[in-house]
Write a protein that holds these residues in place. Structure first.
Motif, PDB file in Angstrom:
ATOM      1  N   ASN A 192      57.104  29.081  29.275  1.00  0.00           N
ATOM      2  CA  ASN A 192      57.853  28.218  30.179  1.00  0.00           C
ATOM      3  C   ASN A 192      59.370  28.315  30.020  1.00  0.00           C
ATOM      4  OD1 ASN A 192      55.534  27.128  31.382  1.00  0.00           O
ATOM      5  ND2 ASN A 192      55.352  25.539  29.823  1.00  0.00           N
ATOM      6  N   THR A 193      59.842  28.668  28.831  1.00  0.00           N
ATOM      7  CA  THR A 193      61.288  28.560  28.597  1.00  0.00           C
ATOM      8  C   THR A 193      61.967  29.826  28.076  1.00  0.00           C
ATOM      9  OG1 THR A 193      60.998  27.745  26.325  1.00  0.00           O
ATOM     10  CG2 THR A 193      61.008  26.094  28.082  1.00  0.00           C
ATOM     11  N   THR A 194      61.249  30.762  27.496  1.00  0.00           N
ATOM     12  CA  THR A 194      61.885  31.918  26.860  1.00  0.00           C
ATOM     13  C   THR A 194      62.119  33.030  27.876  1.00  0.00           C
ATOM     14  OG1 THR A 194      60.869  31.418  24.728  1.00  0.00           O
ATOM     15  CG2 THR A 194      61.699  33.645  25.032  1.00  0.00           C
ATOM     16  N   ARG A 195      63.382  33.301  28.153  1.00  0.00           N
ATOM     17  CA  ARG A 195      63.747  34.352  29.101  1.00  0.00           C
ATOM     18  C   ARG A 195      63.440  35.720  28.491  1.00  0.00           C
ATOM     19  NH1 ARG A 195      69.785  32.765  30.840  1.00  0.00           N
ATOM     20  NH2 ARG A 195      69.487  34.449  32.327  1.00  0.00           N
ATOM     21  N   GLY A 196      62.789  36.550  29.277  1.00  0.00           N
ATOM     22  CA  GLY A 196      62.424  37.876  28.797  1.00  0.00           C
ATOM     23  C   GLY A 196      61.053  37.934  28.160  1.00  0.00           C
ATOM     24  N   PHE A 197      60.430  36.773  27.911  1.00  0.00           N
ATOM     25  CA  PHE A 197      59.079  36.764  27.341  1.00  0.00           C
ATOM     26  C   PHE A 197      58.088  36.924  28.492  1.00  0.00           C
ATOM     27  CE2 PHE A 197      55.140  34.667  26.072  1.00  0.00           C
ATOM     28  CZ  PHE A 197      54.920  35.231  24.820  1.00  0.00           C
ATOM     29  N   THR A 198      57.272  37.952  28.434  1.00  0.00           N
ATOM     30  CA  THR A 198      56.341  38.226  29.524  1.00  0.00           C
ATOM     31  C   THR A 198      54.991  38.697  29.008  1.00  0.00           C
ATOM     32  OG1 THR A 198      55.950  39.573  31.497  1.00  0.00           O
ATOM     33  CG2 THR A 198      57.277  40.573  29.754  1.00  0.00           C
ATOM     34  N   LEU A 199      53.958  38.362  29.757  1.00  0.00           N
ATOM     35  CA  LEU A 199      52.606  38.829  29.460  1.00  0.00           C
ATOM     36  C   LEU A 199      52.161  39.878  30.467  1.00  0.00           C
ATOM     37  CD1 LEU A 199      50.845  35.403  28.673  1.00  0.00           C
ATOM     38  CD2 LEU A 199      51.986  36.954  27.087  1.00  0.00           C
ATOM     39  N   GLU A 200      53.097  40.404  31.240  1.00  0.00           N
ATOM     40  CA  GLU A 200      52.759  41.359  32.294  1.00  0.00           C
ATOM     41  C   GLU A 200      52.091  42.630  31.774  1.00  0.00           C
ATOM     42  OE1 GLU A 200      55.047  41.590  36.373  1.00  0.00           O
ATOM     43  OE2 GLU A 200      56.422  41.827  34.703  1.00  0.00           O
ATOM     44  N   HIS A 201      52.397  43.004  30.540  1.00  0.00           N
ATOM     45  CA  HIS A 201      51.882  44.265  30.004  1.00  0.00           C
ATOM     46  C   HIS A 201      50.689  44.062  29.075  1.00  0.00           C
ATOM     47  CE1 HIS A 201      56.259  44.673  30.763  1.00  0.00           C
ATOM     48  NE2 HIS A 201      55.826  45.698  31.458  1.00  0.00           N
ATOM     49  N   LEU A 202      50.129  42.852  29.075  1.00  0.00           N
ATOM     50  CA  LEU A 202      49.054  42.532  28.136  1.00  0.00           C
ATOM     51  C   LEU A 202      47.780  43.318  28.475  1.00  0.00           C
ATOM     52  CD1 LEU A 202      49.132  40.490  25.754  1.00  0.00           C
ATOM     53  CD2 LEU A 202      47.763  38.967  27.186  1.00  0.00           C
ATOM     54  N   TYR A 203      47.230  43.975  27.471  1.00  0.00           N
ATOM     55  CA  TYR A 203      45.968  44.700  27.609  1.00  0.00           C
ATOM     56  C   TYR A 203      44.802  43.917  26.987  1.00  0.00           C
ATOM     57  CZ  TYR A 203      48.407  49.120  28.748  1.00  0.00           C
ATOM     58  OH  TYR A 203      49.158  50.101  29.328  1.00  0.00           O
ATOM     59  N   TYR A 204      45.081  43.219  25.872  1.00  0.00           N
ATOM     60  CA  TYR A 204      44.017  42.610  25.085  1.00  0.00           C
ATOM     61  C   TYR A 204      44.308  41.138  24.817  1.00  0.00           C
ATOM     62  CZ  TYR A 204      43.436  47.593  24.264  1.00  0.00           C
ATOM     63  OH  TYR A 204      43.316  48.943  24.441  1.00  0.00           O
ATOM     64  N   LEU A 226      45.839  33.620  32.000  1.00  0.00           N
ATOM     65  CA  LEU A 226      45.059  34.471  32.889  1.00  0.00           C
ATOM     66  C   LEU A 226      45.815  34.738  34.186  1.00  0.00           C
ATOM     67  CD1 LEU A 226      41.428  33.083  32.444  1.00  0.00           C
ATOM     68  CD2 LEU A 226      42.517  35.009  31.307  1.00  0.00           C
ATOM     69  N   GLY A 227      46.524  33.740  34.681  1.00  0.00           N
ATOM     70  CA  GLY A 227      47.297  33.926  35.893  1.00  0.00           C
ATOM     71  C   GLY A 227      48.450  34.888  35.715  1.00  0.00           C
ATOM     72  N   LEU A 228      48.996  34.944  34.515  1.00  0.00           N
ATOM     73  CA  LEU A 228      50.127  35.829  34.241  1.00  0.00           C
ATOM     74  C   LEU A 228      49.703  37.260  33.924  1.00  0.00           C
ATOM     75  CD1 LEU A 228      52.269  33.415  32.062  1.00  0.00           C
ATOM     76  CD2 LEU A 228      52.988  34.423  34.228  1.00  0.00           C
ATOM     77  N   THR A 229      48.421  37.464  33.713  1.00  0.00           N
ATOM     78  CA  THR A 229      47.976  38.785  33.265  1.00  0.00           C
ATOM     79  C   THR A 229      47.013  39.469  34.226  1.00  0.00           C
ATOM     80  OG1 THR A 229      46.231  37.713  31.967  1.00  0.00           O
ATOM     81  CG2 THR A 229      48.264  38.281  30.820  1.00  0.00           C
ATOM     82  N   GLN A 230      46.269  38.700  35.002  1.00  0.00           N
ATOM     83  CA  GLN A 230      45.285  39.324  35.866  1.00  0.00           C
ATOM     84  C   GLN A 230      45.875  39.646  37.224  1.00  0.00           C
ATOM     85  OE1 GLN A 230      41.548  37.334  35.956  1.00  0.00           O
ATOM     86  NE2 GLN A 230      41.306  37.361  33.748  1.00  0.00           N
ATOM     87  N   PHE A 231      45.237  40.554  37.919  1.00  0.00           N
ATOM     88  CA  PHE A 231      45.737  40.983  39.217  1.00  0.00           C
ATOM     89  C   PHE A 231      44.689  40.770  40.300  1.00  0.00           C
ATOM     90  CE2 PHE A 231      43.019  44.597  38.826  1.00  0.00           C
ATOM     91  CZ  PHE A 231      43.107  44.982  37.506  1.00  0.00           C
ATOM     92  N   ARG A 270      42.339  46.514  33.347  1.00  0.00           N
ATOM     93  CA  ARG A 270      41.963  45.102  33.292  1.00  0.00           C
ATOM     94  C   ARG A 270      42.340  44.521  31.937  1.00  0.00           C
ATOM     95  NH1 ARG A 270      37.707  43.544  30.283  1.00  0.00           N
ATOM     96  NH2 ARG A 270      36.489  45.201  29.292  1.00  0.00           N
ATOM     97  N   LEU A 271      42.485  43.200  31.885  1.00  0.00           N
ATOM     98  CA  LEU A 271      42.737  42.507  30.630  1.00  0.00           C
ATOM     99  C   LEU A 271      41.417  42.405  29.872  1.00  0.00           C
ATOM    100  CD1 LEU A 271      44.699  40.843  28.825  1.00  0.00           C
ATOM    101  CD2 LEU A 271      43.875  38.820  30.042  1.00  0.00           C
ATOM    102  N   ALA A 272      41.308  43.113  28.756  1.00  0.00           N
ATOM    103  CA  ALA A 272      40.083  43.116  27.958  1.00  0.00           C
ATOM    104  C   ALA A 272      40.105  41.934  27.001  1.00  0.00           C
ATOM    105  CB  ALA A 272      39.960  44.426  27.189  1.00  0.00           C
ATOM    106  N   LYS A 273      38.981  41.217  26.897  1.00  0.00           N
ATOM    107  CA  LYS A 273      38.948  39.978  26.106  1.00  0.00           C
ATOM    108  C   LYS A 273      37.872  40.030  25.030  1.00  0.00           C
ATOM    109  CE  LYS A 273      39.932  37.348  30.334  1.00  0.00           C
ATOM    110  NZ  LYS A 273      39.124  38.078  31.319  1.00  0.00           N
ATOM    111  N   MET A 274      38.208  39.415  23.896  1.00  0.00           N
ATOM    112  CA  MET A 274      37.239  39.138  22.843  1.00  0.00           C
ATOM    113  C   MET A 274      37.338  37.668  22.495  1.00  0.00           C
ATOM    114  SD  MET A 274      37.223  42.345  20.153  1.00  0.00           S
ATOM    115  CE  MET A 274      38.898  42.957  20.307  1.00  0.00           C
ATOM    116  N   VAL A 275      36.208  36.974  22.533  1.00  0.00           N
ATOM    117  CA  VAL A 275      36.172  35.558  22.163  1.00  0.00           C
ATOM    118  C   VAL A 275      35.209  35.413  20.997  1.00  0.00           C
ATOM    119  CG1 VAL A 275      36.796  34.811  24.477  1.00  0.00           C
ATOM    120  CG2 VAL A 275      34.391  35.003  23.889  1.00  0.00           C
TER     121      VAL A 275
END
Length: 516
Positions: A192-204, A226-231, A270-275
């Motif tokens: 919400n507040t850190t400029r330049g912090f992004t999850l756009e390139h998240l794979y995992y 999920l909204g910031l990473t999925q397409f 796709r964003l690959a997940k492990m839970v």
């Protein structure tokens, strides 16, 4: 919050036919397929010569033949090596990265667990040139930002549209880390507040202790991530946008970014997940929030709850008012072995620890650990306990989730847990990584039936009676009575001090209101 009742909710189809990882064999490092030579060397330096069954199973589904085609839900006993199970394939798969971007996010429920997970990643990621970050609120957010994001020197004098993350990166914002371990609250602070912090390139994305993280919303961290990473998922984007502050701007799909080599005008992977958890929830309403892709359920054994294979469980029956006396006698018989004593609340932890330290000539060093303490004190206490500077840690359930302390031979339930889930997590602080351990539970006679019923819900749940020499109980009785007197005096002084502070606070509040 109580555990879900079995059968009260339908089970998702993919959970009905799990892969039993207990059938998977331990795998020597020399036989692990595709293992990076430097990763193998890092493991050997950690004293690891083979992968445990859950680690081998996850490796085969991610790096091996499975090729991470499906998201993984992992239900394995505490101490079975789940942290390394997801850390190894992530480090392996990121080992050939060229541009440093935030590619892997691990979300855990507590700061102490985050610190522990980061240590594991550091040990295996650094030799491959990967950087691991931490976002847990242990330090100020400005300190964390300096370690997570490179901010351009000329940023202060330039206008910057917070909606345009791609432009921010072109102006010089860059991630300093490849992997981030975070608690959900501080993660949302950075989003919400850190400029330049992004999850756009998240794979995992790894969600550790999944059942606990799904039980509380933590500022709606999951739909936001999920909204910031999925397409190309309008529903997820709509949900995430409804939780984000207006200043952040509407979320866009990852397809439009096109700033990374190889992905211009193409969909990102796709964003690959492990839970993971030792007690994964079966509630479809909770699991659906994870938006898992053709999930594969990896599970140890047939029953939902699993206790460590090398754990011995005992019950110690005594009168309620004599429980502290029996606890001291039990600790005496354990002869200085490292123990964790669990109580039902933070208040009970403080009171029991205070009483134990009132015993004369106990010759057992005891300290408390609970959320009543500051993070600095908890971290210091845990560090001392790991080093063996004291033998007994009295704790609330703050210690139950995922925490690994080498050499803990015994777990003692001073207060019987209400739920099998709690018992599983408490008992899992010992008998870890193939070692042996014991779990003692102090109960009164009218709790025996309920305790037996509780254990029936778990596999490997046999429990024997444990008795203490009557001569030892009698020898400690006089010391116990003396300790009780000291304890009552200390508690009385604490109450007086608390009332005095409360009274002063009320007076100051009254003066402010009158002045206003």
């Amino acid at each position: 919050m109580g555990e879900e009742k079995q059968g009260s909710v339908p089970v998702l189809p993919w959970m009905r036919d799990p892969v039993d990882v207990a059938l998977c064999q331990e795998c020597p490092l020399d036989e692990v397929p595709c293992l990076h030579p430097r990763l193998k060397l890092a493991l050997q330096k950690m004293g690891i010569s083979k992968l445990f069954p859950v680690q081998a199973a996850v490796w085969l589904e991610t790096v091996g033949p499975g090729n991470f085609d499906r998201d993984l839900c992992i239900n394995s006993p505490t101490g079975s090596g789940k942290t390394l199970a997801y850390a190894l394939p992530i480090v392996q798969m990121l080992s050939n990265r060229v541009v440093k971007c935030l590619r892997a996010l691990v979300v855990v429920p507590t700061r102490d667990l985050a610190l522990q997970v980061k240590e594991v990643f550091d040990a295996i990621a650094s030799p491959l040139g990967l950087c691991v970050g931490l976002a847990v609120g242990q330090s100020s957010i400005s300190d964390e930002i300096s370690k997570l994001v490179t901010v351009p020197e000329y940023d202060a004098g330039m206008s910057f549209d917070p909606d345009d993350i791609s432009l921010g990166l072109q102006l010089g914002f860059q991630s300093k880390v490849d992997i981030l371990v975070a608690t959900p609250g501080r993660l949302m602070d950075h989003i919400n507040t850190t400029r330049g912090f992004t999850l756009e390139h998240l794979y995992y994305l790894v969600v550790d202790e999944t059942d606990r993280l799904l039980r509380e919303s933590y500022q709606s961290w999951l739909p936001t991530v999920l909204g910031l990473t999925q397409f190309n998922d309008d529903h997820i984007l709509t949900v995430a946008n409804s939780f984000l502050p207006n200043a952040f701007g509407p979320l866009r799909t990852r397809r439009t970014c096109g700033i990374e080599r190889g992905f211009k005008d193409k969909l990102y992977p796709r964003l690959a997940k492990m839970v993971l958890s030792a007690t994964v929830t079966q509630d479809p309403g909770k699991l659906v929030q994870l938006d898992l892709h053709h999930p594969l359920f990896l599970k140890a054994g047939l029953m939902r709850y699993q206790l460590p294979e090398n754990l011995e469980s005992y019950k110690l029956i005594c009168e309620t008012q004599l429980k502290p006396l029996y606890l001291v006698a039990l600790l005496k018989t354990l002869e200085g072995e490292k123990c964790i004593v669990f109580t039902k609340s933070v208040v009970s932890t403080h009171r029991l620890c205070t009483l134990m330290n009132c015993f004369n000539n106990l010759q057992i060093n005891i300290k408390g650990y609970s959320s009543l303490q500051t993070q600095r004190i908890r971290s210091k206490t845990l560090k001392e306990f790991r080093k063996g500077e004291f033998q007994v840690l009295v704790s609330s359930d703050a210690m139950t989730r995922g925490m690994d302390v080498a050499g803990v031979r015994n777990v003692i339930n001073y207060d019987m847990p209400k739920y099998i889930k709690t018992y599983v997590h408490r008992a899992g602080r010992t008998a870890r990584a193939g070692q042996t351990g014991r779990c003692f539970t102090l109960i009164c006679k009218d709790e025996v039936r309920r305790f037996k019923k509780l254990l029936q819900k778990a596999e490997n749940s046999s429990c024997s009676d444990h008795t203490l020499p009557s001569s030892l109980i009698e020898a400690l009785d006089a010391t116990y009575q003396s300790a009780l007197e000291k304890f009552r005096e200390i508690i009385s002084e604490e109450r007086k001090k608390s009332k005095s502070i409360s009274s002063q606070s009320s007076q100051e509040k009254g003066k402010r209101q009158k002045s206003e």
